[in-house]
Write an enzyme that holds these catalytic residues in place. Sequence first.
Site, mmCIF file in Angstrom:
data_model
loop_
_atom_site.group_PDB
_atom_site.id
_atom_site.type_symbol
_atom_site.label_atom_id
_atom_site.label_comp_id
_atom_site.label_asym_id
_atom_site.label_seq_id
_atom_site.Cartn_x
_atom_site.Cartn_y
_atom_site.Cartn_z
ATOM 1 N N LYS A 35 8.920 11.708 -13.210
ATOM 2 C CA LYS A 35 8.974 10.359 -12.643
ATOM 3 C C LYS A 35 7.576 9.931 -12.197
ATOM 4 O O LYS A 35 6.654 10.740 -12.129
ATOM 5 C CB LYS A 35 9.949 10.322 -11.470
ATOM 6 C CG LYS A 35 9.555 11.219 -10.310
ATOM 7 C CD LYS A 35 10.605 11.191 -9.212
ATOM 8 C CE LYS A 35 10.197 12.117 -8.056
ATOM 9 N NZ LYS A 35 11.184 12.087 -6.955
ATOM 10 N N ARG A 130 20.589 10.431 1.641
ATOM 11 C CA ARG A 130 19.807 9.461 0.888
ATOM 12 C C ARG A 130 20.679 8.887 -0.221
ATOM 13 O O ARG A 130 21.131 7.757 -0.135
ATOM 14 C CB ARG A 130 18.531 10.134 0.351
ATOM 15 C CG ARG A 130 17.466 9.169 -0.083
ATOM 16 C CD ARG A 130 16.157 9.876 -0.373
ATOM 17 N NE ARG A 130 16.281 10.858 -1.468
ATOM 18 C CZ ARG A 130 15.247 11.522 -1.972
ATOM 19 N NH1 ARG A 130 14.035 11.336 -1.470
ATOM 20 N NH2 ARG A 130 15.424 12.385 -2.961
ATOM 21 N N TYR A 255 -18.916 1.003 6.110
ATOM 22 C CA TYR A 255 -18.298 -0.003 6.973
ATOM 23 C C TYR A 255 -18.065 0.533 8.380
ATOM 24 O O TYR A 255 -17.554 1.642 8.565
ATOM 25 C CB TYR A 255 -16.970 -0.470 6.383
ATOM 26 C CG TYR A 255 -17.127 -1.373 5.186
ATOM 27 C CD1 TYR A 255 -17.740 -2.612 5.299
ATOM 28 C CD2 TYR A 255 -16.659 -0.982 3.939
ATOM 29 C CE1 TYR A 255 -17.886 -3.449 4.194
ATOM 30 C CE2 TYR A 255 -16.791 -1.804 2.829
ATOM 31 C CZ TYR A 255 -17.409 -3.034 2.968
ATOM 32 O OH TYR A 255 -17.551 -3.852 1.875
ATOM 33 N N MET A 303 -13.630 0.436 -0.907
ATOM 34 C CA MET A 303 -12.797 0.162 -2.072
ATOM 35 C C MET A 303 -13.267 0.911 -3.316
ATOM 36 O O MET A 303 -12.450 1.458 -4.071
ATOM 37 C CB MET A 303 -12.767 -1.346 -2.358
ATOM 38 C CG MET A 303 -11.875 -1.723 -3.525
ATOM 39 S SD MET A 303 -11.858 -3.488 -3.859
ATOM 40 C CE MET A 303 -10.919 -4.090 -2.438
#
Length: 357
Positions: A35, A130, A255, A303
């Site tokens: 998956k 679930r 940053y 990023m």
Amino acid sequence: MSRPIQALIDPAALERNLAIVRRHAPRSRVMAVIKADAYGHGLLCAAEALAEAEGFALLELDAAVRLREAGYRQTILLLEGFFDIDELSWIEQYRLSTVVHHPEQLAMLEAVRRRATLDVFLKLNSGMNRLGFTPTEFPAALEHLKANPAVRQITLMTHFACADEPDRNDSIAAQLQCFNLAAGGRYMPRSLANSAAILRFPEAHADWVRPGIMLYGSSPLAHTTAEQLGLQPAMTVSSRIISVQTLRPNDGVGYGHAFRAGSSMRVGIVAGGYADGYPRHAPTGTPVLVKGRRTRIVGRISMDMLHVDLSEIEDAGVGSPVTLWGRGMPVDEVARAAGTLGYELLCAIAPRMQRVT
């Protein structure tokens, strides 16, 4: 020219990890879980490497169709089943197997009882809470399927919540007891064990095991490394240094100047950031390899770039190779430093990152 960051996929590692599954569960058939684009490794690439598995398990109907159209004849199981009655014609056409885990799916199967032939995995909620029928609902759901001429074969299944936690063996015992009581004395194929249960609970192996993360070389166990289990990383994410900065004492980098130099030091700027799938929340100190030697991330992940400490790697410079995770730098170690799991890092590889084999 493409950016230097890439994910190298190692099919031989996938094959070796599958062999470890068989070593632990020699009498079970293997349903390889592919998956989420095979945990980021690429659906068809992983399927080719894992072609000796007796089955594949995934979620997406379109991915299952791609497997069939690529020529794979194994059992292909849809782990969440179907969401709309129209999907049942596709499931039958492509000879897919489907999980059934709630009454609405039973009703949809009833509506096609004279127009389909399907193999079903009936899911019991044995404690995961679930997906699946409760122990009270399960017998009636099973009888409903047995009475439906559209259903050819039924396999009973459940999923363990705490198989990876060594201090929660009581939870596994309770779920296993719940499953055995619900299944009763009926002889039907059974599927229970995920990666952690394959490694820790041979009594849960049954007819089908469903390995996922261990196939990709990451450990499903909190206190046992992939290396200790003999697993090999099937993905290595690498890049290169594209710039070098020399910081003076108290200079910041990146940053927010989240990291400041305590003394003069060199910092390498690496092509790779959170838009490539590297975790933005990875803190200063997260391990990384530069020219095959361990060092650390410093500052905030941006990023498209991140920063590495070159203080102890004096010969590193622009163009030096960097391993973010994979061979020599376990993904589980990087994930632990970032406060997450290897599963998340592997699955988060961005589409823009080149995958090579």
